[in-house]
Design a protein around this motif. Sequence first.
Motif, mmCIF file in Angstrom:
data_model
loop_
_atom_site.group_PDB
_atom_site.id
_atom_site.type_symbol
_atom_site.label_atom_id
_atom_site.label_comp_id
_atom_site.label_asym_id
_atom_site.label_seq_id
_atom_site.Cartn_x
_atom_site.Cartn_y
_atom_site.Cartn_z
ATOM 1 N N PRO A 61 0.824 -1.210 0.000
ATOM 2 C CA PRO A 61 0.000 0.000 0.000
ATOM 3 C C PRO A 61 0.861 1.263 0.000
ATOM 4 N N ALA A 62 0.418 2.263 -0.733
ATOM 5 C CA ALA A 62 1.120 3.543 -0.777
ATOM 6 C C ALA A 62 0.848 4.318 0.513
ATOM 7 N N PRO A 63 1.807 5.130 0.956
ATOM 8 C CA PRO A 63 1.559 5.956 2.134
ATOM 9 C C PRO A 63 0.529 7.050 1.824
ATOM 10 N N PHE A 64 0.005 7.656 2.865
ATOM 11 C CA PHE A 64 -0.942 8.754 2.688
ATOM 12 C C PHE A 64 -0.505 9.916 3.566
ATOM 13 N N GLU A 65 -1.130 11.064 3.379
ATOM 14 C CA GLU A 65 -0.841 12.235 4.199
ATOM 15 C C GLU A 65 -1.988 12.423 5.182
ATOM 16 N N PRO A 66 -1.734 12.137 6.471
ATOM 17 C CA PRO A 66 -2.813 12.257 7.453
ATOM 18 C C PRO A 66 -3.211 13.711 7.687
ATOM 19 N N LYS A 67 -4.439 13.867 8.108
ATOM 20 C CA LYS A 67 -4.965 15.182 8.484
ATOM 21 C C LYS A 67 -5.104 15.239 10.002
ATOM 22 N N GLU A 68 -5.239 16.414 10.525
ATOM 23 C CA GLU A 68 -5.334 16.610 11.968
ATOM 24 C C GLU A 68 -6.420 15.711 12.570
ATOM 25 N N GLY A 69 -6.041 14.973 13.615
ATOM 26 C CA GLY A 69 -6.971 14.094 14.313
ATOM 27 C C GLY A 69 -7.030 12.673 13.776
ATOM 28 N N GLU A 70 -6.405 12.414 12.633
ATOM 29 C CA GLU A 70 -6.419 11.070 12.056
ATOM 30 C C GLU A 70 -5.336 10.192 12.685
ATOM 31 N N THR A 71 -5.687 8.938 12.922
ATOM 32 C CA THR A 71 -4.703 7.964 13.376
ATOM 33 C C THR A 71 -3.919 7.480 12.170
ATOM 34 N N TYR A 72 -2.611 7.339 12.342
ATOM 35 C CA TYR A 72 -1.763 6.816 11.274
ATOM 36 C C TYR A 72 -0.766 5.825 11.859
ATOM 37 N N TRP A 73 -0.270 4.954 11.005
ATOM 38 C CA TRP A 73 0.729 3.943 11.379
ATOM 39 C C TRP A 73 2.023 4.292 10.676
ATOM 40 N N CYS A 74 3.155 4.125 11.379
ATOM 41 C CA CYS A 74 4.445 4.500 10.814
ATOM 42 C C CYS A 74 5.547 3.586 11.343
ATOM 43 N N PHE A 75 6.734 3.707 10.737
ATOM 44 C CA PHE A 75 7.883 2.945 11.215
ATOM 45 C C PHE A 75 8.270 3.439 12.601
ATOM 46 N N SER A 76 8.797 2.536 13.426
ATOM 47 C CA SER A 76 9.262 2.920 14.752
ATOM 48 C C SER A 76 10.406 2.014 15.178
ATOM 49 N N THR A 77 11.482 2.610 15.598
ATOM 50 C CA THR A 77 12.598 1.831 16.144
ATOM 51 C C THR A 77 12.394 1.582 17.631
ATOM 52 N N GLN A 78 11.314 2.087 18.183
ATOM 53 C CA GLN A 78 11.021 1.947 19.608
ATOM 54 C C GLN A 78 10.236 0.678 19.931
ATOM 55 N N THR A 79 9.847 -0.074 18.906
ATOM 56 C CA THR A 79 9.075 -1.292 19.136
ATOM 57 C C THR A 79 9.736 -2.480 18.457
ATOM 58 N N VAL A 80 9.506 -3.653 18.984
ATOM 59 C CA VAL A 80 10.028 -4.882 18.387
ATOM 60 C C VAL A 80 9.391 -5.121 17.020
ATOM 61 N N LEU A 81 8.152 -4.699 16.857
ATOM 62 C CA LEU A 81 7.436 -4.896 15.595
ATOM 63 C C LEU A 81 8.015 -4.068 14.453
#
Length: 124
Positions: A61-81
């Motif tokens: 899936p292509a990324p999208f540009e979230p708007k204020e108040g929208e939940t989004y998922w992103c890369f994180s080095t802070q989680t094992v996932l």
Amino acid sequence: MSKLISGKEALIALANGQDVEYKSINGWSDVKHLHAYEFLGVCPEFRLKPRTISINGIEVPAPFEPKEGETYWCFSTQTVLGYGHNVYESERADRRFINMGAWRTEEEIKQVVAALRCVFGGES
């Protein structure tokens, strides 16, 4: 799942050059094979074809540009996932989280992370 649209919205999107799909017995299919009157019936469900990108030949899936108040998922080095989620506040507040992209659902980011792991020789 992508947002459903009406037959009228599907025709307008098609006229504007967007890719549109309808729900068939076999799943989602391209509307280019339908007759005009089928867009105005009560049976078909329509949606804009989900945008994708290719990561080393793997469609995700292509990324999208979230708007204020929208939940989004992103890369994180802070989680094992390798990913996490946030609620978008502003470009300034969220730019460090979405500098590599933002995805609408956990299922989408899982696909992207799995593709990247394959590219770098890890398990998917």
